[in-house]
Design an enzyme around this catalytic site. Sequence first.
Site, PDB file in Angstrom:
ATOM      1  N   TYR A 157       0.835  -1.206   0.000  1.00  0.00           N
ATOM      2  CA  TYR A 157       0.000   0.000   0.000  1.00  0.00           C
ATOM      3  C   TYR A 157       0.874   1.262   0.000  1.00  0.00           C
ATOM      4  O   TYR A 157       0.681   2.177  -0.805  1.00  0.00           O
ATOM      5  CB  TYR A 157      -0.911  -0.031   1.232  1.00  0.00           C
ATOM      6  CG  TYR A 157      -1.720   1.227   1.441  1.00  0.00           C
ATOM      7  CD1 TYR A 157      -2.850   1.478   0.673  1.00  0.00           C
ATOM      8  CD2 TYR A 157      -1.351   2.167   2.414  1.00  0.00           C
ATOM      9  CE1 TYR A 157      -3.591   2.640   0.863  1.00  0.00           C
ATOM     10  CE2 TYR A 157      -2.090   3.324   2.605  1.00  0.00           C
ATOM     11  CZ  TYR A 157      -3.207   3.557   1.833  1.00  0.00           C
ATOM     12  OH  TYR A 157      -3.940   4.693   2.018  1.00  0.00           O
ATOM     13  N   LYS A 161       1.209   4.487  -2.675  1.00  0.00           N
ATOM     14  CA  LYS A 161       0.928   5.879  -2.304  1.00  0.00           C
ATOM     15  C   LYS A 161       2.140   6.772  -2.567  1.00  0.00           C
ATOM     16  O   LYS A 161       1.997   7.932  -2.946  1.00  0.00           O
ATOM     17  CB  LYS A 161       0.482   5.939  -0.836  1.00  0.00           C
ATOM     18  CG  LYS A 161      -0.849   5.217  -0.590  1.00  0.00           C
ATOM     19  CD  LYS A 161      -1.991   6.006  -1.166  1.00  0.00           C
ATOM     20  CE  LYS A 161      -3.103   5.206  -1.744  1.00  0.00           C
ATOM     21  NZ  LYS A 161      -4.183   6.014  -2.289  1.00  0.00           N
TER      22      LYS A 161
END
Length: 259
Positions: A157, A161
């Site tokens: 994740y 990002k």
Amino acid sequence: MLTPITGRSVIVTGASKGIGKGIAKIFCQNGGKVLVVSRNLTEAEACAAELRRNGGTARGYAADVTSIRDMQMLADTAASAHGGIDILCANAGIFPQAKIEDLSAEDWDHVMATNLKGTFLAIKACLPHLKKSDQGRVVLTSSITGPITGFPGWSHYGATKAGQLGFMRTACIELAKYGITINAILPGNILTGGLMALGPEYERSTAASIPLKKLGTVEDIGFAALFLASKEAAYITGQTIVVDGGQTLPESVDALAQA
Ligand code: NAP
């Protein structure tokens, strides 16, 4: 006071709930015509209906950001329904937790496809329409996780990002000649259904680690997005705004305790 975005055509991906719904709400309240996008049509339409009940102009639309075909159909639908595309909020994202030892190659690919490739595909599909706008704006929902911080279980994740920001820094140069700006918001911990699903202990301990001693709201992110999409933010591009209640600033637990 910001110039209202009256009549501007806005797409918000991942808007059926959570942060995207908060962004859609703030844009509706400020005069935007909002296309509420999620894979689940019923939920997208329910969100749009709620926004209309509160006086906004909104429609629901089902599309998967991992599909270029879906993104092209989304862009064409927004353009014909709302007379073009002025603002794209590339917000859709997922955050399944898995530590590296348990993280499968498939899980890695799925998170990359949604959060990072999905950002690229949405922008690519909307670009022909954004180019025709006199005030084209792209607002990304990144995160503090990855660009600034880390959290066990979110290596994949965090990579997406941080990847969004790397993408943005070249995109801002390529899009500048069309007068399109692209910026990113880095939310801290925002009170959404997804975050609440992590449990009350996560919420309590996180609030304790934040100087403002509370989690953020989806409207906090919506207002930051509205500013970046405004006429007044015309000279800001390729930049980030951290919206985290100061969470990333204390040097240590002691720094908070001594305040
Ligand atoms: P959420 O409440 O789980 O909502 C996610 C939204 O994205 C839903 O509308 C979901 O609808 C949609 N979505 C998921 N996969 C999609 C896909 N492939 N195509 C289209 N839509 C998709 O999540 P959230 O917490 O609001 O997070 C939104 C964004 O904020 C994400 O990018 C996340 O990384 C970022 N963020 C959140 C926090 C936080 O504290 N919550 C902090 C930092 C950053 P469907 O499932 O129906 O498609």
